[in-house]
Design a protein around this motif. Structure first.
Motif, mmCIF file in Angstrom:
data_model
loop_
_atom_site.group_PDB
_atom_site.id
_atom_site.type_symbol
_atom_site.label_atom_id
_atom_site.label_comp_id
_atom_site.label_asym_id
_atom_site.label_seq_id
_atom_site.Cartn_x
_atom_site.Cartn_y
_atom_site.Cartn_z
ATOM 1 N N SER A 57 0.805 -1.225 0.000
ATOM 2 C CA SER A 57 0.000 0.000 0.000
ATOM 3 C C SER A 57 0.837 1.273 0.000
ATOM 4 C CB SER A 57 -0.949 0.011 1.204
ATOM 5 O OG SER A 57 -0.238 0.195 2.409
ATOM 6 N N ILE A 79 3.895 1.471 -1.657
ATOM 7 C CA ILE A 79 4.763 1.543 -2.832
ATOM 8 C C ILE A 79 4.490 2.876 -3.550
ATOM 9 C CG2 ILE A 79 5.217 0.501 -5.097
ATOM 10 C CD1 ILE A 79 4.455 -2.201 -3.921
ATOM 11 N N HIS A 107 5.955 -2.722 -11.349
ATOM 12 C CA HIS A 107 5.788 -3.618 -10.207
ATOM 13 C C HIS A 107 6.460 -4.948 -10.558
ATOM 14 C CE1 HIS A 107 2.701 -1.109 -8.133
ATOM 15 N NE2 HIS A 107 2.480 -0.702 -9.365
ATOM 16 N N SER A 126 2.363 1.139 -13.331
ATOM 17 C CA SER A 126 1.436 2.141 -12.795
ATOM 18 C C SER A 126 1.949 3.526 -13.160
ATOM 19 C CB SER A 126 1.331 2.032 -11.269
ATOM 20 O OG SER A 126 0.703 0.853 -10.862
ATOM 21 N N GLN A 135 3.156 7.064 -12.331
ATOM 22 C CA GLN A 135 3.879 7.561 -11.159
ATOM 23 C C GLN A 135 3.977 9.081 -11.216
ATOM 24 O OE1 GLN A 135 7.911 6.349 -8.731
ATOM 25 N NE2 GLN A 135 7.974 6.224 -10.949
ATOM 26 N N LEU A 189 1.492 6.493 -6.753
ATOM 27 C CA LEU A 189 1.095 5.742 -7.940
ATOM 28 C C LEU A 189 -0.411 5.811 -8.155
ATOM 29 C CD1 LEU A 189 3.152 2.440 -7.403
ATOM 30 C CD2 LEU A 189 3.891 4.561 -8.517
ATOM 31 N N ASP A 196 -3.331 3.772 -10.914
ATOM 32 C CA ASP A 196 -3.575 2.807 -11.985
ATOM 33 C C ASP A 196 -4.673 3.355 -12.894
ATOM 34 O OD1 ASP A 196 -1.690 1.108 -10.956
ATOM 35 O OD2 ASP A 196 -3.118 -0.098 -9.816
ATOM 36 N N ASN A 204 0.433 4.080 -2.771
ATOM 37 C CA ASN A 204 -0.060 3.250 -3.876
ATOM 38 C C ASN A 204 -1.581 3.405 -3.891
ATOM 39 O OD1 ASN A 204 -0.365 1.381 -5.897
ATOM 40 N ND2 ASN A 204 0.481 -0.344 -4.741
ATOM 41 N N ASN A 255 -4.329 0.936 -4.606
ATOM 42 C CA ASN A 255 -4.128 -0.352 -3.943
ATOM 43 C C ASN A 255 -3.869 -0.146 -2.456
ATOM 44 O OD1 ASN A 255 -3.888 -2.485 -6.289
ATOM 45 N ND2 ASN A 255 -2.736 -0.683 -6.956
ATOM 46 N N SER A 256 -4.619 0.767 -1.883
ATOM 47 C CA SER A 256 -4.494 1.077 -0.458
ATOM 48 C C SER A 256 -5.876 1.309 0.129
ATOM 49 C CB SER A 256 -3.626 2.325 -0.243
ATOM 50 O OG SER A 256 -3.655 2.725 1.114
#
Length: 262
Positions: free
Chosen positions: A69, A71, A158, A165, A167, A180, A182, A223, A226-227
């Motif tokens: 989470s 990254i 990744h 992703s 950035q 990041l 997506d 991230n 994804n968090s």
């Protein structure tokens, strides 16, 4: 596992053995007689446990990053150090603040007890302070009406799942950091919980807008798609704060991570 409680119990037990031996048992033994094994080990480990307990409770505490989470700032497997006194001195185990020093600032990476399950420690970046109006709309962050500028960087690969992703770099407070996004992830919050203070938040198709209550903080992972963070489970109360993360001291999979924190 409540490691702080286990350490405290070991400290009390070994300290009691050490005190009992120093004040009474040692005087009853014959000169030159060997210490009983339970005295040798119990009293012998007391100073070691005392030092470990003191350092871990009031100075620094090690943590391991279990998820992606945070990254690209922190990677899975990073072992980090957390400053335990930056945000005030707290009593171990019960985590009650007894000396106030500093307050968390925007952009800092903070470890805290997860509001939905305080037995778990979480790590996220501080985004909103008490009283702030935080808007995350269409994957753009705005604080108190001021949009944060996101500077595009090279796409992030990744390595564990071999996908890219988008950035960016942004500045929160005095901290410049990467995050990041997506492209194919939705902007709306799919799993928002019914948390204390939810009436301070407005959810819509573009994301969420929240006003941070007094004594609480709004946190997010770097991230961002994804968090699961304050966007889904709400605010971090001050009493849940553990400390400020500041250093990567080891990673078994990548020794080049040592010393990094950006």
């Amino acid at each position: 596992m409540n490691f702080a409680l286990i350490l405290l119990l070991l400290l009390v037990a070994s300290g009691a053995i050490w005190a009992l031996d120093s004040l009474w048992l040692a005087k009853q033994r014959l000169a030159g007689a060997k210490d009983p094994w339970w005295v040798e080990y119990g009293a012998g480990f007391f100073p070691v446990i005392l030092v470990v307990f003191g350092l871990r409770s009031f100075v620094v505490e090690p943590f391991k990053i279990p998820s992606g989470s945070m990254i690209p700032t922190l990677l899975i497997g990073d072992f980090i150090l957390v400053n335990k006194f930056t945000y005030g001195i707290r009593l171990p185990v019960i985590n009650k603040k007894i000396i106030d020093i500093n307050q968390p600032q925007r952009g800092e990476v903070m470890v805290f007890r997860y509001p939905e399950d305080p037995s778990l420690d979480y790590i996220k970046r501080v985004v909103g302070l008490p009283g702030d109006k935080v808007a995350y709309q269409n994957k753009r962050l705005t604080i108190n009406g001021q949009p944060l500028e996101a500077q595009p960087q090279d796409d992030y690969l990744h390595s564990e799942r071999l996908y890219y992703s988008k950035q960016y770099t942004e500045t929160l407070g005095e901290v410049s950091h990467r995050f990041l996004n997506d492209v194919d992830a939705p902007a709306f919050i799919m799993d928002a919980a019914h948390f204390p203070g939810r009436e301070n938040c407005l959810y819509n198709n573009a994301g969420v807008i929240c006003t941070v209550p007094p004594g609480h903080y709004f946190v997010m992972g770097d991230n961002r798609d994804n968090s699961r963070d304050s966007r889904a489970w709400g605010f971090v109360p001050d009493e849940n704060i553990v400390g400020k993360a500041f250093f990567v001291w080891f990673n078994f999979n990548d020794l080049s991570r040592i010393g990094r924190f950006k």
